[in-house]
Design an enzyme around this catalytic site. Sequence first.
Site, short mmCIF file in Angstrom:
data_model
loop_
_atom_site.label_atom_id
_atom_site.label_comp_id
_atom_site.label_asym_id
_atom_site.label_seq_id
_atom_site.Cartn_x
_atom_site.Cartn_y
_atom_site.Cartn_z
N HIS A 1 49.71 49.88 23.00
CA HIS A 1 49.33 50.99 22.12
C HIS A 1 49.75 52.37 22.61
O HIS A 1 49.63 53.35 21.90
CB HIS A 1 47.81 51.01 21.90
CG HIS A 1 47.07 51.61 23.06
ND1 HIS A 1 46.75 50.89 24.18
CD2 HIS A 1 46.62 52.88 23.28
CE1 HIS A 1 46.13 51.69 25.03
NE2 HIS A 1 46.04 52.89 24.52
C1 UD1 Z 1 43.69 57.03 22.38
C2 UD1 Z 1 43.87 57.74 23.72
C3 UD1 Z 1 44.35 56.75 24.77
C4 UD1 Z 1 43.44 55.53 24.83
C5 UD1 Z 1 43.35 54.92 23.43
C6 UD1 Z 1 42.48 53.69 23.38
C7 UD1 Z 1 44.58 60.10 23.49
C8 UD1 Z 1 45.70 61.04 23.63
N1 UD1 Z 1 44.88 58.80 23.63
O1 UD1 Z 1 44.96 56.60 21.94
O2 UD1 Z 1 44.35 57.37 26.04
O3 UD1 Z 1 43.98 54.57 25.72
O4 UD1 Z 1 42.84 55.92 22.54
O5 UD1 Z 1 42.57 53.06 22.13
O6 UD1 Z 1 43.46 60.51 23.28
N2 UD1 Z 1 43.86 55.01 14.33
C9 UD1 Z 1 43.27 54.28 13.33
N3 UD1 Z 1 41.94 54.03 13.42
C10 UD1 Z 1 41.19 54.45 14.45
C11 UD1 Z 1 41.81 55.19 15.49
C12 UD1 Z 1 43.14 55.45 15.43
O7 UD1 Z 1 43.91 53.88 12.37
O8 UD1 Z 1 39.98 54.15 14.48
C13 UD1 Z 1 45.33 55.29 14.25
C14 UD1 Z 1 45.61 56.59 13.56
O9 UD1 Z 1 46.71 56.41 12.76
C15 UD1 Z 1 45.94 57.55 14.68
C16 UD1 Z 1 46.56 56.63 15.71
O10 UD1 Z 1 45.88 55.38 15.55
O11 UD1 Z 1 46.79 58.57 14.27
C17 UD1 Z 1 46.39 57.11 17.10
O12 UD1 Z 1 45.02 57.34 17.40
P1 UD1 Z 1 44.59 58.38 18.56
O13 UD1 Z 1 43.15 58.39 18.71
O14 UD1 Z 1 45.27 59.66 18.35
O15 UD1 Z 1 45.22 57.77 19.85
P2 UD1 Z 1 45.22 56.28 20.40
O16 UD1 Z 1 46.59 55.77 20.26
O17 UD1 Z 1 44.12 55.43 19.88
#
Ligand code: UD1
Length: 357
Positions: free
Chosen positions: A206
């Site tokens: 991820h």
């Molecule tokens: C975040 C953390 C990372 C951690 C990870 C665990 C940052 C920069 N990164 O990454 O360190 O290891 O969480 O999972 O904070 N999304 C969904 N549903 C959700 C959450 C996210 O669909 O419930 C999708 C969205 O499209 C979003 C993308 O995932 O834009 C990324 O989510 P984000 O929270 O920005 O970062 P993670 O990749 O989850």
Amino acid sequence: MKIVSIAGARPQFVKLAVICRAVAAQNGTPVRHVVVHTGQHYDAGMSDVFFQDLGMNPPDHHLGVGSGSHGEQTGEMMKRLEPLLASEKPDWVLLYGDTNSTLAGAVVAAKMSLRLAHVEAGLRSYNRRMPEELNRIVADHLSDLLLCPTPVAMENLRKEGLCGRAVLTGDVMFDAALMFREQAEKRGGPLADAWQPRTFALATVHRAENTDEPDRLRNIFEALDRIAETVCPVVLPLHPRTRKVLMASGWTGRAIHVIPPCSYLEMMLLESRARFILTDSGGVQKEAYFVKVPCITLRDETEWSETLQNRCNVLAGADQEKIVAAAGNAGHAGPWTAVYGDGEAGLNTIAALRSHG
Ligand code: UD1
């Protein structure tokens, strides 16, 4: 003592659960613990299920921030955290790990001159292209109290002139693994029934450095398919970020067994039963180490450098041949030595907050 905990992403809920238990176990002067969920992770499978599985009450405040670019997401969190912290007036603001929720909490609390403590302080990958590395550096440098999981983390902080504020507590994720292992085994479930011990490999992908680089992502998924075809089945609980990118690229796997994101307890079971684990997650690397399962890390460096001893964890990056070769050699890992404390990191954290209050 009043503590406000700020969390928002999946791995932070696990660390938070350990602190909630430690607060509940306090006798003598009570601790008031207020939990703020930023809303960074909002899908039920990425958030609610963790609160349920880990026996936590729903958060006291939910900021509902959701997704966005780094600036948007972090800025929105900061905007919503400021009035909340002004009205809560905590003795300590407690931050966890390295996400955008950690960064937002650090900047807001420090500018309000609130006392700030960082759980999982001192980790460094020394790769500043990772958003997590930038978040950790800011959180550590702004915090008044740095709660370190390992001696390596203490040493990293010493190199940055921060050892005067650092305390070695042990690793809260190790506490969580000890606390919830039995519950996970007892509860079992369809995934555990479907996947018998040592018959499969478990994979997670991820990190932005992999999902946002088409060549890296293609190489990793090609390697996973080859392992599934030639070594053993590969089970992949797919993070929504990765799912989105794969769908947009038109990817269709040949042999990988893709499942939705798992709850913490399901993940623990899969991890402990896997023949080996392939991951770009920091938390999963460490959980593999706790359950003594060989790990192949799909990154070029790791902040959990202790896991590299005795080939317990091997860095394979996004190199297809290296990943496939590491899967073939996974049987040569170990022994695993104890490096993450004695399962009392949560209690040590509260003790440190009290003694530095
Ligand atoms: C975040 C953390 C990372 C951690 C990870 C665990 C940052 C920069 N990164 O990454 O360190 O290891 O969480 O999972 O904070 N999304 C969904 N549903 C959700 C959450 C996210 O669909 O419930 C999708 C969205 O499209 C979003 C993308 O995932 O834009 C990324 O989510 P984000 O929270 O920005 O970062 P993670 O990749 O989850």
